[in-house]
Design an enzyme around this catalytic site. Structure first.
Site, PDB file in Angstrom:
ATOM      1  N   GLY A  46       3.301  14.770   2.070  1.00 49.93           N
ATOM      2  CA  GLY A  46       4.010  14.047   1.023  1.00 49.93           C
ATOM      3  C   GLY A  46       3.014  13.515   0.021  1.00 49.93           C
ATOM      4  O   GLY A  46       1.823  13.365   0.339  1.00 49.93           O
ATOM      5  N   GLN A  51      -0.022   7.893  -6.379  1.00 47.24           N
ATOM      6  CA  GLN A  51      -1.260   8.245  -5.672  1.00 47.24           C
ATOM      7  C   GLN A  51      -2.214   9.058  -6.553  1.00 47.24           C
ATOM      8  O   GLN A  51      -3.395   9.169  -6.239  1.00 47.24           O
ATOM      9  CB  GLN A  51      -0.948   8.992  -4.372  1.00 47.24           C
ATOM     10  CG  GLN A  51      -0.228   8.111  -3.348  1.00 47.24           C
ATOM     11  CD  GLN A  51       0.060   8.838  -2.068  1.00 47.24           C
ATOM     12  OE1 GLN A  51       1.062   9.536  -1.964  1.00 47.24           O
ATOM     13  NE2 GLN A  51      -0.820   8.728  -1.093  1.00 47.24           N
ATOM     14  N   CYS A  94      -1.899   7.972   5.588  1.00 48.48           N
ATOM     15  CA  CYS A  94      -1.688   7.988   4.135  1.00 48.48           C
ATOM     16  C   CYS A  94      -2.954   8.508   3.467  1.00 48.48           C
ATOM     17  O   CYS A  94      -4.054   8.066   3.786  1.00 48.48           O
ATOM     18  CB  CYS A  94      -1.378   6.578   3.633  1.00 48.48           C
ATOM     19  SG  CYS A  94      -1.035   6.508   1.860  1.00 48.48           S
ATOM     20  N   LEU A  95      -2.768   9.440   2.524  1.00 48.95           N
ATOM     21  CA  LEU A  95      -3.921  10.007   1.811  1.00 48.95           C
ATOM     22  C   LEU A  95      -4.651   8.928   1.009  1.00 48.95           C
ATOM     23  O   LEU A  95      -5.825   9.105   0.674  1.00 48.95           O
ATOM     24  CB  LEU A  95      -3.455  11.128   0.883  1.00 48.95           C
ATOM     25  CG  LEU A  95      -2.866  12.360   1.605  1.00 48.95           C
ATOM     26  CD1 LEU A  95      -2.205  13.302   0.602  1.00 48.95           C
ATOM     27  CD2 LEU A  95      -3.939  13.080   2.410  1.00 48.95           C
ATOM     28  N   HIS A 136       8.279   6.703   3.547  1.00 49.85           N
ATOM     29  CA  HIS A 136       6.870   6.396   3.232  1.00 49.85           C
ATOM     30  C   HIS A 136       6.612   6.601   1.734  1.00 49.85           C
ATOM     31  O   HIS A 136       5.976   5.764   1.080  1.00 49.85           O
ATOM     32  CB  HIS A 136       5.983   7.295   4.104  1.00 49.85           C
ATOM     33  CG  HIS A 136       4.517   7.228   3.845  1.00 49.85           C
ATOM     34  ND1 HIS A 136       3.602   6.811   4.793  1.00 49.85           N
ATOM     35  CD2 HIS A 136       3.769   7.560   2.754  1.00 49.85           C
ATOM     36  CE1 HIS A 136       2.389   6.867   4.285  1.00 49.85           C
ATOM     37  NE2 HIS A 136       2.452   7.334   3.046  1.00 49.85           N
ATOM     38  N   GLU A 137       7.138   7.709   1.174  1.00 48.41           N
ATOM     39  CA  GLU A 137       6.904   8.017  -0.247  1.00 48.41           C
ATOM     40  C   GLU A 137       7.688   7.072  -1.167  1.00 48.41           C
ATOM     41  O   GLU A 137       7.167   6.619  -2.196  1.00 48.41           O
ATOM     42  CB  GLU A 137       7.279   9.461  -0.567  1.00 48.41           C
ATOM     43  CG  GLU A 137       6.572  10.542   0.245  1.00 48.41           C
ATOM     44  CD  GLU A 137       5.081  10.365   0.336  1.00 48.41           C
ATOM     45  OE1 GLU A 137       4.483   9.735  -0.561  1.00 48.41           O
ATOM     46  OE2 GLU A 137       4.493  10.841   1.326  1.00 48.41           O
ATOM     47  N   HIS A 140       5.950   3.933  -1.602  1.00 43.49           N
ATOM     48  CA  HIS A 140       4.861   4.010  -2.598  1.00 43.49           C
ATOM     49  C   HIS A 140       5.378   3.705  -3.999  1.00 43.49           C
ATOM     50  O   HIS A 140       4.684   3.076  -4.810  1.00 43.49           O
ATOM     51  CB  HIS A 140       4.243   5.415  -2.629  1.00 43.49           C
ATOM     52  CG  HIS A 140       3.142   5.654  -1.641  1.00 43.49           C
ATOM     53  ND1 HIS A 140       1.981   4.906  -1.610  1.00 43.49           N
ATOM     54  CD2 HIS A 140       3.002   6.595  -0.676  1.00 43.49           C
ATOM     55  CE1 HIS A 140       1.175   5.378  -0.660  1.00 43.49           C
ATOM     56  NE2 HIS A 140       1.773   6.407  -0.065  1.00 43.49           N
TER      57      HIS A 140
HETATM   58  O1  GNR Z   1       0.191  13.497   4.841  1.00 36.25           O
HETATM   59  C1  GNR Z   1       0.852  12.512   5.223  1.00 36.25           C
HETATM   60  N1  GNR Z   1       1.283  12.465   6.510  1.00 36.25           N
HETATM   61  C2  GNR Z   1       2.200  11.526   6.974  1.00 36.25           C
HETATM   62  C3  GNR Z   1       2.376  11.417   8.350  1.00 36.25           C
HETATM   63  C4  GNR Z   1       3.272  10.520   8.869  1.00 36.25           C
HETATM   64  C5  GNR Z   1       4.028   9.731   8.016  1.00 36.25           C
HETATM   65  C6  GNR Z   1       3.853   9.816   6.651  1.00 36.25           C
HETATM   66  C7  GNR Z   1       2.953  10.714   6.130  1.00 36.25           C
HETATM   67  S1  GNR Z   1       2.768  10.843   4.412  1.00 36.25           S
HETATM   68  C8  GNR Z   1       1.108  11.388   4.296  1.00 36.25           C
HETATM   69  C9  GNR Z   1       0.731  11.712   2.857  1.00 36.25           C
HETATM   70  C10 GNR Z   1       0.826  10.465   2.019  1.00 36.25           C
HETATM   71  O2  GNR Z   1       0.005   9.594   1.996  1.00 36.25           O
HETATM   72  N2  GNR Z   1       1.892  10.335   1.283  1.00 36.25           N
HETATM   73  O3  GNR Z   1       2.082   9.228   0.535  1.00 36.25           O
HETATM   74 NI    NI Z   2       0.991   7.642   1.531  1.00 37.43          NI
END
Ligand code: GNR
Ligand code: NI
Length: 176
Positions: A46, A51, A94-95, A136-137, A140
């Site tokens: 995601g 980001q 999270c990246l 999660h996204e 953000h």
């Molecule tokens: O790559 C990602 N893996 C992930 C694993 C478990 C729950 C959420 C994620 S999102 C993350 C990429 C990211 O930071 N997206 O904002």
């Molecule tokens: Ni993230």
């Protein structure tokens, strides 16, 4: 297609509330392609526009298994219409918080409405990993990070670690 730089803690832009998009034009389509490319390259499942330092309500996800062909999905101005009472726990990363992982509990299923890359309004009933990644996204887009869902003790420890690393490397020296 261009790879875009992914911002990380303690970049204060990660705390911005992103703005809704008014139109889907050629520039936006290019940005969407760059985000998908950047997500796949990372690799991640995601990516929210903030980001890559774009404070707009746009995200991409791809939860296809590695052995299957890529299946990116685009969500513009997403809204969560419904959350299940049932919860599920996933280990999240999270990246923008590299190499840190923690378990987060969230609604197991959600219904999301969003525009797709052609500007068509769609509704998706998501469960499993897709439900977790979409939440999660969408967090953000509101300046919320997955570490906001863990204990304050753990969160403060992670934030401190990234602040220190940023000071050491000097890249945060221009940040207040
Ligand atoms: O790559 C990602 N893996 C992930 C694993 C478990 C729950 C959420 C994620 S999102 C993350 C990429 C990211 O930071 N997206 O904002
Ligand atoms: Ni993230």
């Amino acid at each position: 297609m261009s790879l875009r730089h992914i911002i990380t803690l303690p970049d204060p832009k990660l705390r911005l509330v992103s703005k809704p998009l008014e139109r889907i034009d050629a520039a936006l389509t290019k940005l969407i392609d760059d985000m998908i490319h950047t997500m796949h390259d990372a690799p991640g499942i995601g990516l929210a526009a903030i980001q890559i330092a774009e404070p707009i309500r746009l995200l991409v996800v791809d939860v296809a298994r590695k052995e299957d062909p890529p299946a990116p999905q685009v969500f513009v101005n997403p809204e969560i219409l419904w959350r299940s009472d049932e919860r599920s726990i996933y280990e999240e990363g999270c990246l923008s918080i590299p190499e840190y992982y923690a378990e987060v509990e969230r609604p197991a299923s959600i219904r999301v409405r969003a525009l797709d890359r052609d500007g068509v309004s769609r509704e998706v009933l998501a469960d499993g990993l897709l439900a977790t990644v979409l939440q999660h996204e969408i967090d953000h887009l509101d300046g919320v990070l997955f570490i906001d869902h863990i204990s304050k003790l753990k969160r403060d420890r992670v934030i401190k670690k990234f602040q220190k690393a940023s000071k050491r490397s000097g890249e945060g020296s221009h940040v207040l």
